[in-house]
Write a protein that holds these residues in place. Structure first.
Motif, PDB file in Angstrom:
ATOM      1  N   ALA A 190       0.902  -0.646  -0.185  1.00 32.29           N
ATOM      2  CA  ALA A 190       0.012   0.106  -0.176  1.00 32.29           C
ATOM      3  C   ALA A 190       0.688   1.238   0.078  1.00 32.29           C
ATOM      4  CB  ALA A 190      -0.671  -0.141   1.123  1.00 32.29           C
TER       5      ALA A 190
ATOM      6  N   ALA B  97       2.696   0.765  -3.811  1.00 36.26           N
ATOM      7  CA  ALA B  97       2.170   1.999  -5.162  1.00 36.26           C
ATOM      8  C   ALA B  97       1.520   3.333  -5.527  1.00 36.26           C
ATOM      9  CB  ALA B  97       0.495   1.146  -4.266  1.00 36.26           C
ATOM     10  N   PRO B  98       1.535   4.450  -4.243  1.00 39.92           N
ATOM     11  CA  PRO B  98       1.271   5.896  -4.854  1.00 39.92           C
ATOM     12  C   PRO B  98       2.420   6.310  -5.584  1.00 39.92           C
ATOM     13  CG  PRO B  98       0.429   5.490  -2.561  1.00 39.92           C
ATOM     14  CD  PRO B  98       0.678   4.235  -3.095  1.00 39.92           C
ATOM     15  N   TYR B  99       3.788   5.489  -5.400  1.00 42.46           N
ATOM     16  CA  TYR B  99       4.739   5.934  -5.513  1.00 42.46           C
ATOM     17  C   TYR B  99       4.944   5.529  -7.496  1.00 42.46           C
ATOM     18  CZ  TYR B  99       7.856   7.226  -1.139  1.00 42.46           C
ATOM     19  OH  TYR B  99       7.984   7.567   0.049  1.00 42.46           O
TER      20      TYR B  99
ATOM     21  N   GLU C 169       2.569   4.855  -8.882  1.00 41.10           N
ATOM     22  CA  GLU C 169       1.409   5.795  -9.793  1.00 41.10           C
ATOM     23  C   GLU C 169       1.376   7.256 -10.341  1.00 41.10           C
ATOM     24  OE1 GLU C 169      -1.947   4.538  -6.969  1.00 41.10           O
ATOM     25  OE2 GLU C 169      -1.680   2.444  -7.557  1.00 41.10           O
ATOM     26  N   ALA C 170       2.588   7.353  -9.452  1.00 43.52           N
ATOM     27  CA  ALA C 170       2.761   8.728  -9.476  1.00 43.52           C
ATOM     28  C   ALA C 170       3.757   9.128 -10.539  1.00 43.52           C
ATOM     29  CB  ALA C 170       3.194   9.346  -8.699  1.00 43.52           C
TER      30      ALA C 170
ATOM     31  N   ARG D 170       8.865   4.619 -13.261  1.00 41.28           N
ATOM     32  CA  ARG D 170       8.419   3.862 -12.396  1.00 41.28           C
ATOM     33  C   ARG D 170       9.560   3.207 -11.974  1.00 41.28           C
ATOM     34  NH1 ARG D 170       4.117   4.955 -16.118  1.00 41.28           N
ATOM     35  NH2 ARG D 170       5.030   2.835 -17.924  1.00 41.28           N
TER      36      ARG D 170
ATOM     37  N   ALA E 272      11.210   4.437  -3.069  1.00 41.80           N
ATOM     38  CA  ALA E 272       9.321   3.851  -1.895  1.00 41.80           C
ATOM     39  C   ALA E 272      10.491   3.436  -0.923  1.00 41.80           C
ATOM     40  CB  ALA E 272       8.711   3.451  -2.254  1.00 41.80           C
TER      41      ALA E 272
END
Length: 195
Positions: free
Chosen positions: A64, A67-69, A71-72, A79, A86
Motif C-alpha cells: 500500500a 503503490a502511490p510512488y 502510480e505517480a 516507475r 519508496a
C-alpha cells in the motif's frame, strides 16, 4: 479483530522486528499487549500464526505504501526508480534493521513453517513487479532485467539494515538508473522514443 487481538498483533510485530522472532515468546507478547495468553491462543492458535499475520500485515502495508510512488511516476524508467525511492522512504520510517522478510528468513528457513510461504511470496511478488516494469523498457530481456533490478534492490535493503555504508538504497537506485540507461541504449524499440 478484537481490540485485544489487535494490541497483541501490534505488540508481536514490534517485538519480532526489534528482537527477532525466536527471541520473543508468547508470554512477552501477552505482557506487552496487556492480554492473557488465552486471548492470544484463542485468536491466533499458535505463535507461528502470529508470525504469519505479522509478516502478511507488514507486506500489505508495504504494498500500500509503494503503490502511490509507482502510480505517480510517468515513464517506465521512473516507475522502476520509484520502487527504490519508496524503499528508501519506507526504510527510513519502518525498517531501521533492514527488511523484515529477509530478517525473518534468517530465522525461518524451513519450507514447512507456515510463515515461509509469506516470506518467499513477498520476494516473488517483488520479482514479478520488477519484471513487469522492466517489460515496458526491454520486452525481450524483461526477465533478466527484472532479476538484476531485484538483486540491486534487495542488496540495498540488506546493506541498509547492516549499516555497511550510508545511503545504501540510494546507491542501489543509482546503479539501477545506470542499468536502465544501458537497457534503453541496447533495446531499439519504437516505444523507447517516448522514454
Amino acid at each position: 479483530m478484537t481490540p485485544g487481538a489487535r494490541r497483541a498483533l501490534d505488540a508481536a510485530s514490534a517485538l519480532f522486528y526489534d528482537r527477532g522472532i525466536h527471541a520473543v515468546g508468547v508470554d512477552l507478547i501477552a505482557a506487552e499487549a496487556g492480554v492473557t495468553k488465552k486471548t492470544l491462543y484463542d485468536r491466533f492458535g499458535s505463535k507461528e500464526q502470529i508470525v504469519v499475520e505479522y509478516l502478511a500485515a507488514r507486506d500489505e502495508r508495504w504494498q500500500a505504501f509503494l503503490a502511490p510512488y509507482v502510480e505517480a511516476a510517468n515513464t517506465p524508467r521512473a516507475r522502476i526508480l520509484a520502487v527504490f525511492d519508496a524503499s528508501r522512504d519506507w526504510a527510513g520510517a519502518n525498517s531501521a534493521k533492514g527488511c523484515s522478510m529477509v530478517n525473518a528468513h534468517a530465522e525461518i528457513s524451513d519450507p514447512a513453517h507456515p510463515a515461509y510461504q509469506v516470506i518467499t511470496g513477498q520476494k516473488a511478488w517483488m520479482l514479478a513487479l520488477f519484471t513487469g516494469l522492466a517489460r515496458d523498457i526491454a520486452p525481450r530481456r524483461a526477465a533478466k532485467l527484472g532479476r538484476t533490478l531485484m538483486l540491486l534492490h534487495e542488496g540495498g535493503l540488506v546493506a541498509h539494515g547492516l549499516r555497511i555504508f550510508p545511503d545504501a538504497i540510494d546507491h542501489a537506485r543509482d546503479e539501477a538508473a545506470a542499468l536502465l540507461r544501458d537497457a534503453l541504449r541496447v533495446t531499439p524499440d519504437a516505444d523507447e522514443k517516448r522514454r
